[in-house]
Scaffold this active site. Structure first.
Site, PDB file in Angstrom:
ATOM      1  CB  CYS A 287      -0.934  -0.016   1.207  1.00 51.84           C
ATOM      2  SG  CYS A 287      -1.988   1.437   1.314  1.00 51.84           S
TER       3      CYS A 287
ATOM      4  CB  CYS B 238      -0.646   2.503   3.932  1.00 55.70           C
ATOM      5  SG  CYS B 238      -2.236   1.987   3.297  1.00 55.70           S
ATOM      6  CG  ASP B 239       3.075   1.149   4.626  1.00 54.03           C
ATOM      7  OD1 ASP B 239       2.670   1.711   5.666  1.00 54.03           O
ATOM      8  OD2 ASP B 239       2.809  -0.030   4.350  1.00 54.03           O
TER       9      ASP B 239
HETATM   10  C1  LIG Z   1       0.319  -3.797   5.310  1.00 54.02           C
HETATM   11  C2  LIG Z   1      -0.849  -2.848   5.239  1.00 54.02           C
HETATM   12  C3  LIG Z   1      -0.712  -1.580   5.757  1.00 54.02           C
HETATM   13  C4  LIG Z   1      -1.777  -0.695   5.710  1.00 54.02           C
HETATM   14  N1  LIG Z   1      -1.613   0.531   6.245  1.00 54.02           N
HETATM   15  C5  LIG Z   1      -2.647   1.394   6.258  1.00 54.02           C
HETATM   16  C6  LIG Z   1      -2.510   2.679   6.831  1.00 54.02           C
HETATM   17  O1  LIG Z   1      -1.450   3.052   7.330  1.00 54.02           O
HETATM   18  N2  LIG Z   1      -3.592   3.495   6.800  1.00 54.02           N
HETATM   19  C7  LIG Z   1      -4.780   3.119   6.216  1.00 54.02           C
HETATM   20  O2  LIG Z   1      -5.740   3.899   6.257  1.00 54.02           O
HETATM   21  N3  LIG Z   1      -4.924   1.917   5.658  1.00 54.02           N
HETATM   22  C8  LIG Z   1      -3.897   1.051   5.651  1.00 54.02           C
HETATM   23  N4  LIG Z   1      -4.030  -0.166   5.057  1.00 54.02           N
HETATM   24  C9  LIG Z   1      -5.304  -0.494   4.394  1.00 54.02           C
HETATM   25  C10 LIG Z   1      -6.342  -0.872   5.459  1.00 54.02           C
HETATM   26  O3  LIG Z   1      -5.781  -1.872   6.275  1.00 54.02           O
HETATM   27  C11 LIG Z   1      -7.620  -1.368   4.819  1.00 54.02           C
HETATM   28  O4  LIG Z   1      -8.124  -0.404   3.923  1.00 54.02           O
HETATM   29  C12 LIG Z   1      -8.675  -1.649   5.885  1.00 54.02           C
HETATM   30  O5  LIG Z   1      -8.187  -2.541   6.845  1.00 54.02           O
HETATM   31  C13 LIG Z   1      -9.940  -2.222   5.264  1.00 54.02           C
HETATM   32  O6  LIG Z   1     -10.819  -2.463   6.293  1.00 54.02           O
HETATM   33  P1  LIG Z   1     -11.996  -3.526   6.166  1.00 54.02           P
HETATM   34  O7  LIG Z   1     -12.716  -3.467   7.470  1.00 54.02           O
HETATM   35  O8  LIG Z   1     -12.758  -3.294   4.939  1.00 54.02           O
HETATM   36  O9  LIG Z   1     -11.319  -4.928   5.951  1.00 54.02           O
HETATM   37  P2  LIG Z   1     -10.071  -5.728   6.620  1.00 54.02           P
HETATM   38  O10 LIG Z   1      -9.241  -4.876   7.487  1.00 54.02           O
HETATM   39  O11 LIG Z   1      -9.452  -6.411   5.460  1.00 54.02           O
HETATM   40  O12 LIG Z   1     -10.805  -6.782   7.524  1.00 54.02           O
HETATM   41  C14 LIG Z   1     -11.543  -7.823   6.965  1.00 54.02           C
HETATM   42  C15 LIG Z   1     -12.068  -8.682   8.091  1.00 54.02           C
HETATM   43  O13 LIG Z   1     -12.977  -9.651   7.552  1.00 54.02           O
HETATM   44  C16 LIG Z   1     -12.709 -10.905   8.142  1.00 54.02           C
HETATM   45  N5  LIG Z   1     -13.239 -11.942   7.257  1.00 54.02           N
HETATM   46  C17 LIG Z   1     -12.865 -12.243   5.985  1.00 54.02           C
HETATM   47  N6  LIG Z   1     -13.597 -13.281   5.524  1.00 54.02           N
HETATM   48  C18 LIG Z   1     -14.463 -13.619   6.518  1.00 54.02           C
HETATM   49  C19 LIG Z   1     -15.477 -14.619   6.670  1.00 54.02           C
HETATM   50  N7  LIG Z   1     -15.784 -15.476   5.672  1.00 54.02           N
HETATM   51  N8  LIG Z   1     -16.142 -14.698   7.842  1.00 54.02           N
HETATM   52  C20 LIG Z   1     -15.872 -13.819   8.861  1.00 54.02           C
HETATM   53  N9  LIG Z   1     -14.934 -12.857   8.770  1.00 54.02           N
HETATM   54  C21 LIG Z   1     -14.238 -12.769   7.618  1.00 54.02           C
HETATM   55  C22 LIG Z   1     -11.223 -10.920   8.380  1.00 54.02           C
HETATM   56  O14 LIG Z   1     -10.875 -11.859   9.383  1.00 54.02           O
HETATM   57  C23 LIG Z   1     -11.005  -9.481   8.829  1.00 54.02           C
HETATM   58  O15 LIG Z   1     -11.238  -9.363  10.203  1.00 54.02           O
HETATM   59  C24 LIG Z   1      -3.001  -1.082   5.102  1.00 54.02           C
HETATM   60  C25 LIG Z   1      -3.126  -2.368   4.573  1.00 54.02           C
HETATM   61  C26 LIG Z   1      -2.074  -3.245   4.639  1.00 54.02           C
HETATM   62  C27 LIG Z   1      -2.237  -4.652   4.084  1.00 54.02           C
END
Ligand SMILES: Cc1cc2nc3c(=O)[nH]c(=O)nc-3n(C[C@H](O)[C@H](O)[C@H](O)COP(=O)(O)OP(=O)(O)OC[C@H]3O[C@@H](n4cnc5c(N)ncnc54)[C@H](O)[C@@H]3O)c2cc1C
Length: 314
Positions: free
Chosen positions: A138, A141-142
């Site tokens: 990302c 992000c980084d």
């Molecule tokens: C290395 C890294 C660094 C990042 N740094 C930043 C940053 O500094 N700032 C920023 O704003 N964003 C950052 N991001 C992006 C950010 O993490 C994502 O945009 C954000 O986490 C998305 O949130 P979400 O809730 O949609 O999904 P996610 O955080 O992807 O969470 C998905 C959830 O769904 C669950 N899940 C999946 N399938 C199932 C299922 N079948 N049943 C039940 N649960 C399930 C998973 O266990 C997880 O808990 C980063 C991403 C990465 C990979």
């Protein structure tokens, strides 16, 4: 097999910023949500270190710690957080039927899908070892951590071009590693990177190994036509070869695009199925940030609340 059946007003699937924000709003609205965490409790931010762009943390915060805060805030208002993976759904009936870990059945008036997306990786051992220590998926992000330094990015699509241009604004030099002698990206995006003097495109090039013990200090690449290898001195290595939304389990009922991102009605989190809402990265291939995920999580809870209120009035 012992079958438990539970009835809930709001079932939240996923425990990233989107799911926990939906949980905070739904629980404060008295909807007593149940949230299943999936295999990565806390979501994608649990695999990163410093998060510096989430408002409200002026000194930044470690990703896992921030997600602990989200969980505590959701639990404070009565959200039941449970470990478990949604393994099946039947959205053809009301209430909607959701199966967890192939054994628990939940009947839910509304379901909020917040299952996120997973970055695709190259699959190198060094990439896994140095993840979060210079390897990132990302740039937004980084990228800031590598300001004024040389970095490399792998990928040849629109996102890779977008991220390479973003990095070029912050870093001193960006090597763009492209596997073929052409890019998948649209012509306008290709022109942007090709015309940027800070971006050097390495055609027909693949990554052999990311170098460094505790942090990235270089990358060894090879030309897949001549087999010639060379090392580049870099401190950040970005992978931009796509994301996979975690939406497979919903595919028989929910409309998605060809990549698997859930389609929502613009300006809302409504899906094609009444009472099923989607938020966060599972429905967003553009912004993919914690704050946007949280924002749409809030929208999903409000959409669910209004849907339930309308149901009661009928
Ligand atoms: C290395 C890294 C660094 C990042 N740094 C930043 C940053 O500094 N700032 C920023 O704003 N964003 C950052 N991001 C992006 C950010 O993490 C994502 O945009 C954000 O986490 C998305 O949130 P979400 O809730 O949609 O999904 P996610 O955080 O992807 O969470 C998905 C959830 O769904 C669950 N899940 C999946 N399938 C199932 C299922 N079948 N049943 C039940 N649960 C399930 C998973 O266990 C997880 O808990 C980063 C991403 C990465 C990979």
């Amino acid at each position: 097999m012992n079958q438990e059946i539970e009835r809930v007003k709001v079932l939240i699937v996923g425990s990233g910023p989107a799911g926990y924000t939906a949980a905070i709003y739904a629980s404060r609205a008295g909807l007593e949500p149940i949230l299943y965490t999936g295999g990565q409790p806390g979501g994608q931010l649990t695999i990163t270190t410093d998060v510096e762009n989430y408002p409200g943390y002026p000194d930044g915060i470690m990703g896992p710690e921030m997600m602990e805060d989200f969980r505590k805030q959701a639990e404070r208002f009565g959200t039941k957080v449970r470990y478990g993976m949604v393994t099946g759904v039947d959205f053809s009936q009301k209430p909607h039927v959701v199966t967890v870990d192939d054994q628990v059945t939940v009947h839910a008036d509304t379901v909020i899908i917040s299952t996120g997306a997973s970055a695709k990786w190259l699959g190198l051992d060094s990439e896994t070892r140095l993840n979060g220590k210079g390897v990132s998926a990302c740039a937004v992000c980084d990228g800031f951590f590598f300001r004024g330094q040389d970095v490399a990015i792998v990928g040849a699509g629109d996102t890779a071009c977008e991220e390479a241009s973003y990095l070029a604004n912050i870093c001193s030099k960006v090597y763009m590693i492209v596997r073929r002698d052409e890019m998948r990206a649209s012509q306008i995006m290709q022109n942007r990177v090709m015309n940027n003097p800070k971006i050097e495109i390495l055609w027909n090039t693949e990554t052999d190994e990311i170098l460094g013990e505790d942090e990235v200090n270089g990358v060894r690449v090879y030309n897949n036509v001549t087999q010639e290898k060379k090392e580049l001195k870099i401190s950040g290595f970005f992978v931009a070869i796509g994301h996979q939304p975690n939406t497979e389990v919903f595919k028989d009922f929910i409309h998605m695009d060809e990549a698997g991102y859930i389609k929502t009605i613009p300006g809302s989190t409504k899906t094609n199925v009444e009472g099923v809402f989607a938020c966060g990265d599972a429905q967003d291939h553009i912004y993919r940030q914690a704050v946007t995920a949280a924002g749409t999580g809030c929208m999903a809870a409000l959409d669910a609340e209004r849907y339930l209120a309308a149901m009661e009035n009928h």
